[in-house]
Design a protein around this motif. Structure first.
Motif, PDB file in Angstrom:
ATOM      1  N   GLY A  75       4.324  -2.508  33.331  1.00 59.04           N
ATOM      2  CA  GLY A  75       3.971  -1.539  32.307  1.00 59.04           C
ATOM      3  C   GLY A  75       2.490  -1.437  32.040  1.00 59.04           C
ATOM      4  O   GLY A  75       2.072  -1.030  30.946  1.00 59.04           O
ATOM      5  N   ARG A  76       1.674  -1.761  33.039  1.00 56.89           N
ATOM      6  CA  ARG A  76       0.219  -1.765  32.849  1.00 56.89           C
ATOM      7  C   ARG A  76      -0.440  -0.457  33.278  1.00 56.89           C
ATOM      8  O   ARG A  76      -1.657  -0.369  33.375  1.00 56.89           O
ATOM      9  N   GLY A  77       0.368   0.559  33.548  1.00 60.94           N
ATOM     10  CA  GLY A  77      -0.210   1.856  33.868  1.00 60.94           C
ATOM     11  C   GLY A  77      -0.059   2.235  35.327  1.00 60.94           C
ATOM     12  O   GLY A  77       0.186   1.397  36.190  1.00 60.94           O
ATOM     13  N   LYS A  78      -0.198   3.513  35.573  1.00 58.79           N
ATOM     14  CA  LYS A  78      -0.044   4.088  36.919  1.00 58.79           C
ATOM     15  C   LYS A  78      -1.412   4.296  37.548  1.00 58.79           C
ATOM     16  O   LYS A  78      -2.358   4.709  36.880  1.00 58.79           O
ATOM     17  N   ARG A  79      -1.502   4.017  38.848  1.00 57.10           N
ATOM     18  CA  ARG A  79      -2.757   4.169  39.565  1.00 57.10           C
ATOM     19  C   ARG A  79      -2.515   4.952  40.852  1.00 57.10           C
ATOM     20  O   ARG A  79      -1.435   4.897  41.444  1.00 57.10           O
ATOM     21  N   VAL A  80      -3.529   5.676  41.271  1.00 54.88           N
ATOM     22  CA  VAL A  80      -3.508   6.422  42.530  1.00 54.88           C
ATOM     23  C   VAL A  80      -4.355   5.657  43.537  1.00 54.88           C
ATOM     24  O   VAL A  80      -5.460   5.210  43.214  1.00 54.88           O
TER      25      VAL A  80
ATOM     26  N   LEU B 225       0.170  -2.967  46.743  1.00 50.96           N
ATOM     27  CA  LEU B 225       1.107  -3.944  46.189  1.00 50.96           C
ATOM     28  C   LEU B 225       0.721  -4.311  44.755  1.00 50.96           C
ATOM     29  O   LEU B 225       1.587  -4.512  43.894  1.00 50.96           O
ATOM     30  N   ARG B 226      -0.561  -4.383  44.507  1.00 47.99           N
ATOM     31  CA  ARG B 226      -1.033  -4.641  43.140  1.00 47.99           C
ATOM     32  C   ARG B 226      -0.597  -3.515  42.205  1.00 47.99           C
ATOM     33  O   ARG B 226      -0.133  -3.750  41.082  1.00 47.99           O
ATOM     34  N   GLY B 227      -0.727  -2.255  42.670  1.00 45.68           N
ATOM     35  CA  GLY B 227      -0.299  -1.129  41.855  1.00 45.68           C
ATOM     36  C   GLY B 227       1.177  -1.191  41.520  1.00 45.68           C
ATOM     37  O   GLY B 227       1.592  -0.844  40.405  1.00 45.68           O
ATOM     38  N   VAL B 228       1.989  -1.650  42.490  1.00 46.02           N
ATOM     39  CA  VAL B 228       3.426  -1.792  42.254  1.00 46.02           C
ATOM     40  C   VAL B 228       3.684  -2.820  41.159  1.00 46.02           C
ATOM     41  O   VAL B 228       4.502  -2.610  40.249  1.00 46.02           O
ATOM     42  N   ARG B 229       2.984  -3.946  41.224  1.00 40.95           N
ATOM     43  CA  ARG B 229       3.174  -4.996  40.220  1.00 40.95           C
ATOM     44  C   ARG B 229       2.724  -4.520  38.842  1.00 40.95           C
ATOM     45  O   ARG B 229       3.358  -4.796  37.829  1.00 40.95           O
ATOM     46  N   TRP B 230       1.597  -3.790  38.813  1.00 41.64           N
ATOM     47  CA  TRP B 230       1.095  -3.283  37.541  1.00 41.64           C
ATOM     48  C   TRP B 230       2.083  -2.303  36.913  1.00 41.64           C
ATOM     49  O   TRP B 230       2.340  -2.344  35.704  1.00 41.64           O
TER      50      TRP B 230
END
Length: 666
Positions: A255-260, A246-251
């Motif tokens: 526009g704070r970057g993509k995470r795996v 969920l944090r990755g979705v918010r980021w």
């Protein structure tokens, strides 16, 4: 249920005598756990701090259930205080999570996940951790479920100050309290309202002797999970992994970057439960989401449950259950989240008909979503063309210059939550360094060796007739006739006079037989023998496993013989072994088959020497004859509320407290 039953006063006495960690270690070792020095150190630091505090406030005689094992899980609660409310004398419980942390910082925006200096992986906020424990208890323990408001939760951080532990942005409840020493004045007021100072042993007895709700099978609830968005209780690392996604979705949204995100864990550690919870929550938020696997059976079953959802035209997005290969031509970052379940089944390249992907399949999956999520177990690779692993995904993310969040799940929610059984299987199959050893028994999980496949089938049919799911699976050591003959499946699995068919091969089986995708979930699947490709990813209460001649015991240890396999991924039509890692694939196959059961496993080996070897490892009291037989009735647990005295160092697990009764010893 298992717990080290004692009192705060007795904890202090054990600590002063320098016996506390030895007593707890002896109890947990006898229960099948391994105890390391950091765990001993945490007991010495945290338990006496809580116990002395309680004693100073006049609550030294409360029942304290230390290292309480949650039903159907290997996860343990640090302490449950059990007593009675001062006025009503109603049983009441305080679930306590002990932390030695002195400070932490936010890992995500709302503080659900924290960064703790001395720990490598991000940690779930203790308020959410203890709240999930309370929800789990209410969900599984019948006596608690009758009065859920009797269960409270508190994270007890005796080394921290309030301003050093970030608050949750979201609202907290009476089940997610956090105590630090600067709240000293609040604690006695809370205890006075919560507990009578006089010990009331019936409260602990009520919890320990309560029947347990029947284990819920993951896929049987998939429709409710997705359509109604009702979530499974997620514990500890499970909830931390969920919050990281969920944090990755918010980021990504900011526009704070993509995470795996990589979530790894063994069989029954809750990977798929996390995936379904994410689907439910993200569907509620109307995100662009998809769920993919490399398993035809698993995907088809999820699709079947999805079709049961009520029509809802107001929702812009429906959860889409698909295959890894479906993202070969995906538009980059079209999806908000792609949940890749069973990601150990990722192939080198995607193929559709005669077409082959131009890039590695793992890269296709990473590129398809703003937040790609991988759920996997490195030790469940069972085909030579499967390349999914934590290292493979991490390397692919690095080549794309993407950061990775990784969580490893340590709990066990299958096999009765028995770490003893899981470890025994690893040693049995040569997947651990030490040799196989004699099974010592575990009331959380039943293991038995049967003398014949007929006996296995009779026992499991009795389970099935009582409404408890049961299946028989086998190593891929018999040929498979793909087409029905005379309207019947061909009984290819033959052991002396006993013969049964494999599960149906195609989508058009004879009448009354489910297709292969639904063998594990359709009641009509009993009577056919499942293989690794139809059993992997599923669970049932009682599991029968036939070990074929591709894995036999010679000179006291298991050795593989790939030439005895009928799996075309291992041996071609000419009988030549084509899989380079055939030995590991065969051992992994039996590891998967042996860990499908929620409550118990029956074993039979087609090879006589192997059967004899197993008979020396599985003691006679756990052998059938005293197991389930037709007509045996289920015996429920003791339900009366009568007091029992605690004994320091005694696990509160008498046979009469078993949630299912002896069930004729299975």
């Amino acid at each position: 249920m298992l717990a080290f039953q004692t009192t705060p006063a007795q904890i202090v006495a054990l600590y002063d005598d320098k016996r506390l960690d030895d007593e707890l270690a002896a109890y947990l070792t006898a229960s099948g756990y391994k105890v390391n020095e950091p765990e001993r150190r945490s007991w010495r630091n945290s338990l006496p701090a809580l116990a002395r505090h309680l004693c100073a406030l006049g609550y030294g005689d409360l029942d304290a259930l230390v290292e309480y094992q949650l039903p159907r899980s290997s996860r343990r609660i640090d302490v449950i205080l059990a007593g009675a409310e001062p006025l009503t004398m109603r049983a009441t419980y305080l679930v306590v999570e002990l932390k030695q942390w002195s400070e932490a910082s936010r890992y995500d925006d709302d503080g659900s996940v924290l960064r703790v200096n001395h720990l490598e992986e991000p940690q779930l906020h203790p308020a959410l951790q203890v709240e999930a424990y309370c929800a789990y208890l209410v969900d599984y323990v019948e006596k608690v479920r009758e009065w859920p408001n009797a269960v409270h939760g508190m994270a007890y951080l005796h080394n921290a100050k309030r301003d050093r532990i970030p608050d949750l942005v979201r609202e907290r409840s009476y089940q997610s309290m956090v105590w630090t020493p600067d709240k000293a004045k609040q604690f006695p007021v809370y205890l006075e309202r919560k507990f009578d100072r006089v010990r009331h042993p019936q409260a602990a007895y009520r919890l320990l002797s309560s029947p347990i709700r029947q284990s819920r099978q993951l896929l049987s609830l998939a429709a409710d999970e997705v359509a109604n968005r009702a979530l499974f209780p997620l514990l500890d690392e499970q909830r931390a992994a969920y919050e990281l996604v969920l944090r990755g979705v918010r980021w990504a949204e900011d526009g704070r970057g993509k995470r795996v995100v990589i979530i790894s864990g063994g069989p029954g550690s809750g990977k798929s439960a996390i995936g379904l919870n994410l689907l439910a929550e993200l569907a509620r938020e109307e995100r662009q989401i998809a769920h993919a696997t490399g398993s035809r059976a698993f995907t088809r079953t999820l699709q079947q449950y999805a079709r049961r959802q009520p029509a809802d035209p107001a929702r812009r997005t429906r959860p889409l259950f698909s295959y890894f290969m479906d993202f070969m031509d995906a538009i980059p970052d079209k999806l908000d989240v792609l949940i890749c379940d069973e990601a150990h089944r990722i192939r080198e390249r995607s193929t559709k008909g005669s077409r082959q992907g131009s890039k590695p399949q793992v890269q296709e999956l990473i590129e398809a979503a703003k937040v790609p999520v991988f759920l996997l177990d490195d030790n469940q690779v069972v085909r030579p063309d499967e390349v999914g692993s934590v290292d493979t995904i991490t390397e692919a993310a690095g080549q794309l210059d993407l950061e990775v969040d990784r969580i490893e799940l340590g709990a066990q929610f299958r096999c009765g939550g028995s770490p003893r059984y899981e470890r025994w299987v690893l040693h049995l199959l040569g997947l651990a360094r030490a040799a196989p050893y004699r099974w010592k028994g575990d009331e959380r999980f039943r293991l038995a060796l049967v003398d014949s496949p007929e006996e296995m089938e009779t026992i499991l049919r009795g389970c099935q007739d009582r409404g408890e799911t049961a299946r028989i699976s086998a190593g891929f050591c018999w040929p498979w006739t793909h087409r029905a003959q005379n309207g019947q499946l061909v009984p290819d699995v033959r052991i002396e006079s006993w013969a049964r068919p494999w599960n149906a091969y195609d989508d058009y089986p004879p009448k009354g037989i489910p297709t292969s995708a639904y063998w594990a979930t359709d009641p009509r699947g009993f009577g056919q023998i499942g293989c690794i490709y139809t059993a992997q990813g599923f669970e049932y209460n009682w599991s029968g496993v036939i070990i074929g001649k591709d894995l036999v015991v010679r000179d006291g240890r298991f050795v593989s013989d790939p030439r005895k396999s009928c799996d075309p991924a291992i041996v071609n039509r000419e009988g030549r072994v084509v899989a380079r890692n055939a030995d590991r694939l065969i051992r992994n196959t039996y590891k998967v088959l042996l860990t499908r059961g929620l409550r118990g496993t029956l074993l039979f080996a087609d090879d006589p020497e192997t059967q004899d070897f197993l008979s020396r490892l599985i003691p006679a009291p756990h052998r059938p004859g005293r197991l389930i037989a037709p007509g045996v009735q289920r015996i429920d647990s003791v339900g009366a509320d009568s007091p029992t005295d605690p004994h320091v160092g005694t696990a509160a697990t008498p046979a009469e407290r078993s949630e299912t009764g002896p069930v004729s010893e299975l």
